[in-house]
Design a protein around this motif. Structure first.
Motif, short mmCIF file in Angstrom:
data_model
loop_
_atom_site.label_atom_id
_atom_site.label_comp_id
_atom_site.label_asym_id
_atom_site.label_seq_id
_atom_site.Cartn_x
_atom_site.Cartn_y
_atom_site.Cartn_z
N VAL A 109 0.83 -1.20 0.00
CA VAL A 109 0.00 0.00 0.00
C VAL A 109 0.86 1.25 0.00
CG1 VAL A 109 -1.73 1.30 1.29
CG2 VAL A 109 -1.89 -1.19 1.16
N SER A 110 1.95 1.22 0.72
CA SER A 110 2.73 2.44 0.93
C SER A 110 3.92 2.60 -0.01
CB SER A 110 3.25 2.46 2.37
OG SER A 110 4.11 1.35 2.61
N LEU A 111 4.19 1.59 -0.85
CA LEU A 111 5.35 1.65 -1.74
C LEU A 111 4.93 1.30 -3.17
CD1 LEU A 111 8.44 1.84 -2.23
CD2 LEU A 111 8.55 -0.61 -1.72
N LEU A 112 5.29 2.19 -4.08
CA LEU A 112 5.05 1.95 -5.50
C LEU A 112 6.40 1.76 -6.18
CD1 LEU A 112 2.95 2.02 -7.93
CD2 LEU A 112 3.77 4.37 -8.27
N THR A 113 6.60 0.62 -6.82
CA THR A 113 7.85 0.34 -7.52
C THR A 113 7.61 0.41 -9.02
OG1 THR A 113 8.61 -1.08 -5.72
CG2 THR A 113 9.74 -1.30 -7.83
N VAL A 114 8.37 1.27 -9.68
CA VAL A 114 8.21 1.52 -11.11
C VAL A 114 9.49 1.11 -11.83
CG1 VAL A 114 7.65 3.24 -12.87
CG2 VAL A 114 6.75 3.51 -10.54
N ALA A 153 5.93 -11.67 -12.51
CA ALA A 153 5.71 -12.85 -11.68
C ALA A 153 6.85 -13.08 -10.70
CB ALA A 153 5.52 -14.09 -12.55
N ALA A 154 8.04 -12.57 -11.02
CA ALA A 154 9.21 -12.84 -10.18
C ALA A 154 9.79 -11.60 -9.52
CB ALA A 154 10.30 -13.52 -11.03
N ASP A 155 9.60 -10.42 -10.13
CA ASP A 155 10.23 -9.20 -9.61
C ASP A 155 9.22 -8.37 -8.82
OD1 ASP A 155 12.53 -9.92 -10.98
OD2 ASP A 155 11.86 -8.90 -12.81
N PRO A 156 9.67 -7.73 -7.73
CA PRO A 156 8.77 -6.89 -6.91
C PRO A 156 8.52 -5.54 -7.56
CG PRO A 156 10.98 -6.83 -6.00
CD PRO A 156 11.04 -7.78 -7.16
N VAL A 157 7.82 -5.54 -8.69
CA VAL A 157 7.55 -4.32 -9.46
C VAL A 157 6.04 -4.20 -9.65
CG1 VAL A 157 7.80 -3.24 -11.72
CG2 VAL A 157 9.77 -4.31 -10.63
N ASP A 158 5.52 -2.98 -9.48
CA ASP A 158 4.08 -2.74 -9.63
C ASP A 158 3.70 -2.38 -11.06
OD1 ASP A 158 3.27 -2.99 -6.77
OD2 ASP A 158 4.59 -1.26 -6.53
N VAL A 159 4.43 -1.44 -11.64
CA VAL A 159 4.16 -1.00 -13.01
C VAL A 159 5.49 -0.83 -13.74
CG1 VAL A 159 2.00 0.18 -12.41
CG2 VAL A 159 4.17 1.44 -12.35
#
Length: 323
Positions: A109-114, A153-159
């Motif tokens: 919720v608090s972190l967006l990874t681009v 599917a493998a990386d902690p990325v949102d967009v």
């Protein structure tokens, strides 16, 4: 007939979830990865396991279900008909689980990874990302810059921002801007070579990234002859680096006008030719389809589309055909 019976067994096992008869989730997780890649070695690398462990988990699942999921061949493994029919449903189920538990993670919720390409980040995105941060002060933003395609599917990325034709299985893609290109150089470079160039001049002047296939396409589209093969040139990893090399007077680079209009307007770059070419590619904002309702993804999507639409309109209004 065998394939239908085999799939029926898998389906019945899935329906038994309420009675705690679902196969071990560890084995199901291994099957999902192995089926997605149709390769035990790649699945093992993704899951942090050995290939032998993947093979063992798949064998346990096959024994539990009583049907073969993979056919072992000399060159690797191939999904059986039963495995091929079950794989999409299992993958979709894991997407649902990821979305369900993702909503419970505080960091989600608090972190967006681009994730973005080097060119998009350095020429446009990084300097504007603070605007989104200011509009959403409770959300931290992490920017990962890489020219490799991110694996959601493998990386902690949102967009992610990708260049291409906009078709990636399992991902939604929103158009940001077209990828077009035209030669640019520094005013000093142009002055040293007579103040005006012809297409023929490109055959002997230093080019930045002369091996780039874009040069072949641009010349053909502009009506020029092909460049001679294997000519020496400055070779760099991204358009961002090539543009800076052109600003430094090292040669002529093929660049996207939208990204460099500030340098054009302020006289650090000039366009020796009017012609702009494109191969139909564009920059896209992409994200997993099953996360389309995520509030932070919706917020970022709305901000980015608005920001780039306004910037693109300004660029088209202010950028002359020739600088």
């Amino acid at each position: 007939m065998f394939a239908n019976k085999s799939f029926d067994k898998i389906h019945k096992a899935t329906l038994s979830f309420g009675m705690r008869r679902l196969p071990p989730l560890s084995a199901v997780r291994v099957f999902e990865a192995a089926a997605r890649h149709e390769n035990f070695t790649i699945a093992a690398a993704e899951l942090g396991m050995t290939q032998a462990a993947v093979s063992y988990q798949v064998k346990l699942l096959e024994e539990r279900l009583g049907v073969p999921l993979f056919r072992r061949e000399k060159r690797g493994v191939v999904l059986t008909e039963a495995g091929r029919r079950a794989a999409p449903a299992v993958s979709h189920a894991f997407d649902g689980l990821d979305a369900a538990f993702g909503a419970l993670r505080a960091e989600d919720v608090s972190l967006l990874t681009v994730s973005t390409s080097t060119t998009f980040a350095n020429t446009w995105f990084a300097r504007r990302l603070g605007g989104f941060q200011m509009a959403h002060p409770d959300m931290a933003v992490r920017l990962n810059t890489s020219d490799s395609l991110v694996d959601f599917a493998a990386d902690p990325v949102d967009v992610a921002v990708r260049s291409g034709l906009g078709t990636w299985p399992g991902l939604l893609a929103d158009l940001l801007l077209p990828v077009d290109f035209t030669p640019m150089c520094s005013p000093g470079f142009l002055a040293r070579h007579g103040g005006a160039l012809s297409l023929a001049d490109l055959h002997h002047l230093p080019l930045v990234g002369a091996e780039d296939p874009w040069w072949v396409y641009w010349l053909a589209d502009a009506g020029g002859a092909q460049l001679p093969g294997r000519r020496p040139s400055v070779r760099l990893d991204s358009q961002a680096m090539e543009g800076n090399a052109a600003i430094a007077g090292q040669g002529i680079a093929l660049l996207t006008p939208f990204f460099w209009r500030g340098d054009l307007a302020e006289g650090r770059l000039v366009r020796p030719f009017d012609h702009v070419a494109t191969q139909g590619q564009a920059y896209w904002l992409v994200y997993p389809e099953h996360r389309r309702t995520s509030p932070k993804i919706r917020q970022f999507r709305d901000w980015l589309l608005t920001e780039i639409a306004q910037d693109h309109a300004d660029a088209m209004a202010q950028l002359p055909a020739r600088c």
